[in-house]
Write a protein that holds these residues in place. Structure first.
Motif, PDB file in Angstrom:
ATOM      1  N   ILE A 278     -13.586  11.784 -38.180  1.00  0.00           N
ATOM      2  CA  ILE A 278     -14.897  11.426 -38.736  1.00  0.00           C
ATOM      3  C   ILE A 278     -14.747  10.323 -39.782  1.00  0.00           C
ATOM      4  O   ILE A 278     -15.653   9.511 -39.983  1.00  0.00           O
ATOM      5  CB  ILE A 278     -15.631  12.652 -39.328  1.00  0.00           C
ATOM      6  N   GLY A 279     -13.583  10.271 -40.434  1.00  0.00           N
ATOM      7  CA  GLY A 279     -13.327   9.169 -41.362  1.00  0.00           C
ATOM      8  C   GLY A 279     -13.348   7.832 -40.637  1.00  0.00           C
ATOM      9  O   GLY A 279     -13.923   6.847 -41.124  1.00  0.00           O
ATOM     10  N   ILE A 280     -12.741   7.793 -39.454  1.00  0.00           N
ATOM     11  CA  ILE A 280     -12.744   6.584 -38.627  1.00  0.00           C
ATOM     12  C   ILE A 280     -14.158   6.264 -38.158  1.00  0.00           C
ATOM     13  O   ILE A 280     -14.583   5.102 -38.140  1.00  0.00           O
ATOM     14  CB  ILE A 280     -11.803   6.757 -37.421  1.00  0.00           C
ATOM     15  N   LEU A 281     -14.903   7.311 -37.794  1.00  0.00           N
ATOM     16  CA  LEU A 281     -16.274   7.102 -37.324  1.00  0.00           C
ATOM     17  C   LEU A 281     -17.155   6.520 -38.431  1.00  0.00           C
ATOM     18  O   LEU A 281     -17.971   5.626 -38.183  1.00  0.00           O
ATOM     19  CB  LEU A 281     -16.863   8.423 -36.822  1.00  0.00           C
ATOM     20  N   ILE A 303     -23.781   9.138 -29.153  1.00  0.00           N
ATOM     21  CA  ILE A 303     -22.626   9.591 -28.366  1.00  0.00           C
ATOM     22  C   ILE A 303     -21.979  10.807 -29.024  1.00  0.00           C
ATOM     23  O   ILE A 303     -21.713  11.827 -28.376  1.00  0.00           O
ATOM     24  CB  ILE A 303     -21.587   8.457 -28.214  1.00  0.00           C
ATOM     25  N   SER A 304     -21.724  10.699 -30.329  1.00  0.00           N
ATOM     26  CA  SER A 304     -21.051  11.774 -31.053  1.00  0.00           C
ATOM     27  C   SER A 304     -21.855  13.071 -31.032  1.00  0.00           C
ATOM     28  O   SER A 304     -21.340  14.127 -30.634  1.00  0.00           O
ATOM     29  CB  SER A 304     -20.806  11.338 -32.504  1.00  0.00           C
ATOM     30  N   TRP A 334     -16.465  13.520 -32.140  1.00  0.00           N
ATOM     31  CA  TRP A 334     -15.963  12.452 -33.013  1.00  0.00           C
ATOM     32  C   TRP A 334     -14.975  11.560 -32.266  1.00  0.00           C
ATOM     33  O   TRP A 334     -15.053  10.335 -32.346  1.00  0.00           O
ATOM     34  CB  TRP A 334     -15.249  13.056 -34.226  1.00  0.00           C
ATOM     35  N   LEU A 335     -14.050  12.200 -31.546  1.00  0.00           N
ATOM     36  CA  LEU A 335     -12.998  11.455 -30.851  1.00  0.00           C
ATOM     37  C   LEU A 335     -13.567  10.485 -29.822  1.00  0.00           C
ATOM     38  O   LEU A 335     -13.178   9.309 -29.774  1.00  0.00           O
ATOM     39  CB  LEU A 335     -12.036  12.432 -30.161  1.00  0.00           C
ATOM     40  N   ILE A 336     -14.496  10.950 -29.013  1.00  0.00           N
ATOM     41  CA  ILE A 336     -15.070  10.097 -27.968  1.00  0.00           C
ATOM     42  C   ILE A 336     -15.910   8.979 -28.577  1.00  0.00           C
ATOM     43  O   ILE A 336     -15.901   7.836 -28.099  1.00  0.00           O
ATOM     44  CB  ILE A 336     -15.893  10.948 -26.979  1.00  0.00           C
ATOM     45  N   ALA A 337     -16.633   9.287 -29.655  1.00  0.00           N
ATOM     46  CA  ALA A 337     -17.415   8.246 -30.344  1.00  0.00           C
ATOM     47  C   ALA A 337     -16.486   7.191 -30.949  1.00  0.00           C
ATOM     48  O   ALA A 337     -16.789   5.992 -30.914  1.00  0.00           O
ATOM     49  CB  ALA A 337     -18.292   8.871 -31.424  1.00  0.00           C
TER      50      ALA A 337
END
Length: 354
Positions: A278-281, A303-304, A334-337
């Motif tokens: 989520i930090g990356i997002l 997406i998320s 989160w990963l897919i987003a």
């Protein structure tokens, strides 16, 4: 345009508060709130909703200060609010025996301190940001630009909160114990990755300024540094949350409620281990906002949360997963987003270099 922006958002916050109070009962029914705790949820929500205006004040002045290069002060006020909120929660429940309503009042009071405090600080230190009648004499073009950007951001927040409400409704269907554990664990979540969110907001301003100056090299260097810093910070917080999750849960749940604590610890061991995602997002949201592409941030939010809601409903329907299916759907979303964001970033850079 400061005066117009402030007035517009103030009016919107008042309208939003009134709408939420009017439709509070239907929303609680939609969230499948158990009859046993419905009166408590209604009372808590009613009090918290009245504090929306203070959230507006904090966010408005926080973004105003960040745009002027001061990203530290909003973070300081946010930290004070977080500590004050936790302290007042404990005092209202343990000392004054106010129960759930006490925590609601504590939340609103803390928000008022941060919102009003940041406004007073800004007006004292930055005279040019004070409210004045002449602020309403403005150019039409900048005002339209501000309105278009705020509309996209508002839509993103609406989508985000709608998705969270849908998850909350699914969680509520598992009963009061899961509801209580989820509510406590989400509070821990909020405190845990709050600094990463503020860091991403500062990064967004960095990207915006350098994009306006046409300094692509500096954006590239800043993005690399921001990514490393955010991932390292979130990894450290994840380790702390996973290791200390039983102790953290007791800040919000009575230690005798072992079942609730166990459920909350299960949530934090799964979702809390992936704060880096989520930090990356958050950084991706900031990156695309900084490039004046807020609709891409909206797309990543859809997406998320869309995947989170879909997967939560699918996974939780299997007895083998149960409520843990909801927990696992969060980091997967989160990963897919994140992956979608990096793919879009790659194609944007490739198109500009073509």
């Amino acid at each position: 345009d400061i005066g117009w922006s402030k007035t517009k958002f103030f009016v919107r916050s008042v309208i939003l508060t009134l709408l939420m109070l009017i439709f509070l009962d239907p929303v609680l029914f939609l969230l499948k709130t158990p009859d046993k705790i419905f009166p408590y949820m209604r009372s808590y929500s009613f009090i918290v909703i009245t504090g929306i205006i203070f959230v507006f004040l904090y966010n408005f002045y926080a973004y105003l200060l960040r745009s002027s290069g001061d990203s530290v002060t909003p973070l300081v006020f946010l930290g004070i609010t977080a500590v004050l909120n936790v302290g007042l929660d404990l005092v209202s429940v343990l000392v004054f025996k106010m129960g759930l309503e006490g925590t609601a009042y504590a939340t609103v009071f803390s928000q008022a301190v941060s919102g009003i405090g940041l406004m007073v600080y800004t007006h004292i230190k930055y005279k040019e940001m004070r409210f004045s009648i002449k602020d309403f004499i403005h150019s039409e073009k900048p005002f339209k630009e501000i309105s278009s950007y705020s509309a996209a951001s508002s839509l993103q927040q609406s989508v985000m909160n709608f998705g969270i409400l849908m998850i909350q409704g699914l969680v509520n269907s598992f009963g009061p114990s899961v509801m209580t554990a989820f509510a406590a664990a989400v509070k821990i979540d909020t405190f845990a990755y709050m600094p990463a969110q503020e860091f991403a907001n500062a990064y967004s301003i960095f990207v915006s300024r350098n994009n306006g100056a046409g300094n692509k090299k500096r954006i590239k260097e800043g993005t690399k540094s921001a990514l490393i810093a955010s991932v390292l910070f979130c990894a450290a917080v994840s380790a702390a949350v996973v290791l200390l999750s039983p102790q953290l849960m007791t800040f919000f749940v009575d230690p005798s409620e072992t079942e609730i604590i166990k459920i909350g610890v299960g949530y934090l061991h799964i979702e809390g281990a992936f704060y880096a995602l989520i930090g990356i997002l958050f950084l991706l949201y900031g990156y695309f906002r900084g490039l004046n592409r807020p609709l891409i941030s909206l797309l990543l939010t859809i997406i998320s949360l869309g995947l989170r809601v879909l997967l939560a409903n699918i996974f939780s329907s299997f007895p083998a997963f149960g409520v843990y299916g909801i927990w696992w759907s969060i980091p997967i979303g989160w990963l897919i987003a994140d992956a979608a964001g990096f793919i879009i970033m790659f194609f944007i850079k490739r198109r500009k270099n073509a």
